[in-house]
Design a protein around this motif. Structure first.
Motif, PDB file in Angstrom:
ATOM      1  N   ARG A  29       0.845  -1.327  -0.190  1.00  0.00           N
ATOM      2  CA  ARG A  29       0.191   0.051   0.104  1.00  0.00           C
ATOM      3  C   ARG A  29       0.974   1.136  -0.078  1.00  0.00           C
ATOM      4  NH1 ARG A  29      -3.800  -3.064   4.241  1.00  0.00           N
ATOM      5  NH2 ARG A  29      -4.933  -4.247   2.644  1.00  0.00           N
ATOM      6  N   GLU A  30       2.063   1.152   0.868  1.00  0.00           N
ATOM      7  CA  GLU A  30       2.997   2.485   1.001  1.00  0.00           C
ATOM      8  C   GLU A  30       3.396   2.587  -0.552  1.00  0.00           C
ATOM      9  OE1 GLU A  30       7.392   3.676   2.077  1.00  0.00           O
ATOM     10  OE2 GLU A  30       6.269   2.454   3.458  1.00  0.00           O
ATOM     11  N   GLY A  31       3.668   1.610  -1.426  1.00  0.00           N
ATOM     12  CA  GLY A  31       4.378   1.646  -2.613  1.00  0.00           C
ATOM     13  C   GLY A  31       3.434   2.301  -3.626  1.00  0.00           C
ATOM     14  N   LEU A  32       2.073   2.121  -3.512  1.00  0.00           N
ATOM     15  CA  LEU A  32       1.046   2.443  -4.355  1.00  0.00           C
ATOM     16  C   LEU A  32       1.043   4.066  -4.177  1.00  0.00           C
ATOM     17  CD1 LEU A  32      -1.782  -0.362  -4.397  1.00  0.00           C
ATOM     18  CD2 LEU A  32      -0.036   0.254  -6.078  1.00  0.00           C
ATOM     19  N   LEU A  33       0.907   4.257  -2.875  1.00  0.00           N
ATOM     20  CA  LEU A  33       0.925   5.841  -2.474  1.00  0.00           C
ATOM     21  C   LEU A  33       2.246   6.465  -3.321  1.00  0.00           C
ATOM     22  CD1 LEU A  33      -0.422   5.923   1.130  1.00  0.00           C
ATOM     23  CD2 LEU A  33      -1.743   6.108  -1.148  1.00  0.00           C
ATOM     24  N   ARG A  34       3.217   6.083  -2.844  1.00  0.00           N
ATOM     25  CA  ARG A  34       4.477   6.513  -3.411  1.00  0.00           C
ATOM     26  C   ARG A  34       4.493   6.766  -4.804  1.00  0.00           C
ATOM     27  NH1 ARG A  34       9.070   7.588  -0.699  1.00  0.00           N
ATOM     28  NH2 ARG A  34       8.481   6.292   1.137  1.00  0.00           N
ATOM     29  N   ARG A  35       3.926   5.529  -5.487  1.00  0.00           N
ATOM     30  CA  ARG A  35       3.868   5.886  -7.050  1.00  0.00           C
ATOM     31  C   ARG A  35       2.848   6.816  -7.652  1.00  0.00           C
ATOM     32  NH1 ARG A  35       5.290   0.305  -6.685  1.00  0.00           N
ATOM     33  NH2 ARG A  35       3.079  -0.047  -6.460  1.00  0.00           N
ATOM     34  N   ALA A  36       2.037   6.918  -6.838  1.00  0.00           N
ATOM     35  CA  ALA A  36       0.827   8.101  -7.402  1.00  0.00           C
ATOM     36  C   ALA A  36       1.550   9.585  -7.163  1.00  0.00           C
ATOM     37  CB  ALA A  36      -0.420   7.732  -6.654  1.00  0.00           C
ATOM     38  N   LEU A  37       2.177   9.594  -6.089  1.00  0.00           N
ATOM     39  CA  LEU A  37       2.808  10.862  -5.482  1.00  0.00           C
ATOM     40  C   LEU A  37       3.767  11.449  -6.704  1.00  0.00           C
ATOM     41  CD1 LEU A  37       2.439  10.808  -1.939  1.00  0.00           C
ATOM     42  CD2 LEU A  37       1.334  12.284  -3.294  1.00  0.00           C
ATOM     43  N   TYR A  52      -6.370  12.208 -14.274  1.00  0.00           N
ATOM     44  CA  TYR A  52      -6.623  10.787 -13.613  1.00  0.00           C
ATOM     45  C   TYR A  52      -5.198  10.712 -12.684  1.00  0.00           C
ATOM     46  CZ  TYR A  52     -10.240   8.943 -16.854  1.00  0.00           C
ATOM     47  OH  TYR A  52     -11.126   8.938 -17.617  1.00  0.00           O
ATOM     48  N   GLU A  53      -4.007  10.993 -13.227  1.00  0.00           N
ATOM     49  CA  GLU A  53      -2.764  10.850 -12.185  1.00  0.00           C
ATOM     50  C   GLU A  53      -3.019  11.912 -11.263  1.00  0.00           C
ATOM     51  OE1 GLU A  53      -0.107  11.512 -15.576  1.00  0.00           O
ATOM     52  OE2 GLU A  53      -0.328   9.600 -16.048  1.00  0.00           O
ATOM     53  N   ALA A  54      -3.567  13.099 -11.611  1.00  0.00           N
ATOM     54  CA  ALA A  54      -3.578  14.283 -10.501  1.00  0.00           C
ATOM     55  C   ALA A  54      -4.504  13.765  -9.566  1.00  0.00           C
ATOM     56  CB  ALA A  54      -4.100  15.430 -11.224  1.00  0.00           C
ATOM     57  N   VAL A  55      -5.662  13.256  -9.739  1.00  0.00           N
ATOM     58  CA  VAL A  55      -6.658  12.842  -8.848  1.00  0.00           C
ATOM     59  C   VAL A  55      -6.326  11.759  -7.796  1.00  0.00           C
ATOM     60  CG1 VAL A  55      -8.665  11.419  -8.525  1.00  0.00           C
ATOM     61  CG2 VAL A  55      -8.816  13.328  -9.969  1.00  0.00           C
ATOM     62  N   LEU A  99       1.100  17.921  -4.912  1.00  0.00           N
ATOM     63  CA  LEU A  99       0.197  18.809  -5.025  1.00  0.00           C
ATOM     64  C   LEU A  99       0.454  20.109  -5.755  1.00  0.00           C
ATOM     65  CD1 LEU A  99      -1.257  18.484  -1.209  1.00  0.00           C
ATOM     66  CD2 LEU A  99      -2.210  17.532  -3.408  1.00  0.00           C
ATOM     67  N   ASP A 100       1.705  20.802  -5.579  1.00  0.00           N
ATOM     68  CA  ASP A 100       2.213  21.842  -6.388  1.00  0.00           C
ATOM     69  C   ASP A 100       1.906  21.675  -7.694  1.00  0.00           C
ATOM     70  OD1 ASP A 100       2.444  23.146  -3.953  1.00  0.00           O
ATOM     71  OD2 ASP A 100       4.716  22.817  -4.059  1.00  0.00           O
ATOM     72  N   ARG A 101       2.324  20.390  -8.182  1.00  0.00           N
ATOM     73  CA  ARG A 101       2.132  20.119  -9.657  1.00  0.00           C
ATOM     74  C   ARG A 101       0.680  20.107 -10.131  1.00  0.00           C
ATOM     75  NH1 ARG A 101       1.571  20.383 -13.871  1.00  0.00           N
ATOM     76  NH2 ARG A 101       2.558  19.246 -15.655  1.00  0.00           N
ATOM     77  N   VAL A 102      -0.165  19.368  -9.109  1.00  0.00           N
ATOM     78  CA  VAL A 102      -1.555  19.357  -9.542  1.00  0.00           C
ATOM     79  C   VAL A 102      -2.191  20.680  -9.735  1.00  0.00           C
ATOM     80  CG1 VAL A 102      -3.775  18.523  -8.523  1.00  0.00           C
ATOM     81  CG2 VAL A 102      -1.756  16.994  -8.388  1.00  0.00           C
ATOM     82  N   VAL A 103      -1.999  21.924  -8.930  1.00  0.00           N
ATOM     83  CA  VAL A 103      -2.526  22.792  -9.071  1.00  0.00           C
ATOM     84  C   VAL A 103      -1.870  23.877  -9.949  1.00  0.00           C
ATOM     85  CG1 VAL A 103      -3.639  22.937  -6.697  1.00  0.00           C
ATOM     86  CG2 VAL A 103      -1.452  24.098  -7.060  1.00  0.00           C
ATOM     87  N   SER A 107      -2.091  21.513 -15.593  1.00  0.00           N
ATOM     88  CA  SER A 107      -2.628  20.220 -15.177  1.00  0.00           C
ATOM     89  C   SER A 107      -4.075  20.265 -15.484  1.00  0.00           C
ATOM     90  CB  SER A 107      -2.440  20.471 -13.568  1.00  0.00           C
ATOM     91  OG  SER A 107      -3.301  19.614 -12.922  1.00  0.00           O
ATOM     92  N   GLU A 108      -4.330  18.991 -16.081  1.00  0.00           N
ATOM     93  CA  GLU A 108      -5.899  18.992 -16.517  1.00  0.00           C
ATOM     94  C   GLU A 108      -6.802  19.059 -15.422  1.00  0.00           C
ATOM     95  OE1 GLU A 108      -8.242  16.039 -19.472  1.00  0.00           O
ATOM     96  OE2 GLU A 108      -6.617  15.175 -18.314  1.00  0.00           O
ATOM     97  N   LEU A 109      -6.552  18.587 -14.324  1.00  0.00           N
ATOM     98  CA  LEU A 109      -7.425  18.638 -13.354  1.00  0.00           C
ATOM     99  C   LEU A 109      -7.636  20.069 -12.741  1.00  0.00           C
ATOM    100  CD1 LEU A 109      -9.142  17.126 -11.234  1.00  0.00           C
ATOM    101  CD2 LEU A 109      -7.184  17.008  -9.620  1.00  0.00           C
TER     102      LEU A 109
END
Length: 148
Positions: A29-37, A52-55, A99-103, A107-109
């Motif tokens: 589970r930690e690895g999945l979070l780390r990969r998304a971030l 999708y990646e941003a969400v 988060l800085d990249r998401v906003v 960023s499509e999101l």
């Protein structure tokens, strides 16, 4: 994107991501979070970040922030049902970068939210996450946006 509110888990993509966390072995589970971030944080400033990646990055950041002092517990039915391990502190700056990249402008999101009347509230919610994750890092960089 099926979205029903501005919450970090109030959309189909985040709910599906949390389902993937539940289906993963506890040690993964930690690895999945780390990969998304990492995926969001490592997207270049000129590269377009897919919504999708941003969400998934926002949902991951919310899960990391939940374990920080001042963090809000994730109590929504759309969050993970299975417990997460104690997450390492090095995920916090990674979540801030994501988060800085998401906003950011590319960023499509952020673009999708900025086209709605709820865009400013969504941006405030993301900023609140960032504040919990990095209280000592100071304010987020200014990202101009306009409402239509």
């Amino acid at each position: 994107m099926g979205t029903w509110d501005i919450g970090h888990f109030d959309n189909d993509t985040a709910a599906d991501f949390c389902g993937s966390l539940d289906e993963a072995a506890a040690g993964e589970r930690e690895g999945l979070l780390r990969r998304a971030l990492t995926l969001a944080a490592d997207t270049g400033a000129e590269d377009y970040l897919d919504h999708y990646e941003a969400v998934e990055a926002v949902a991951s950041a919310a899960l990391v922030a939940a374990q920080c002092p001042g963090g809000e517990p994730v109590t929504t039915a759309y969050g993970p049902d299975q417990p997460l391990p104690i997450l390492p502190a090095d995920l916090r700056p990674l979540a801030v970068a994501a988060l800085d990249r998401v906003v950011a402008e590319e960023s499509e999101l952020a673009e999708l939210w900025d086209e709605t009347e709820d865009g400013p509230a969504w941006r405030r919610a993301v900023q609140e996450l960032r504040d919990v994750l990095a209280p000592a890092l100071g304010p987020a960089p200014e990202v101009p946006f306009e409402l239509s």
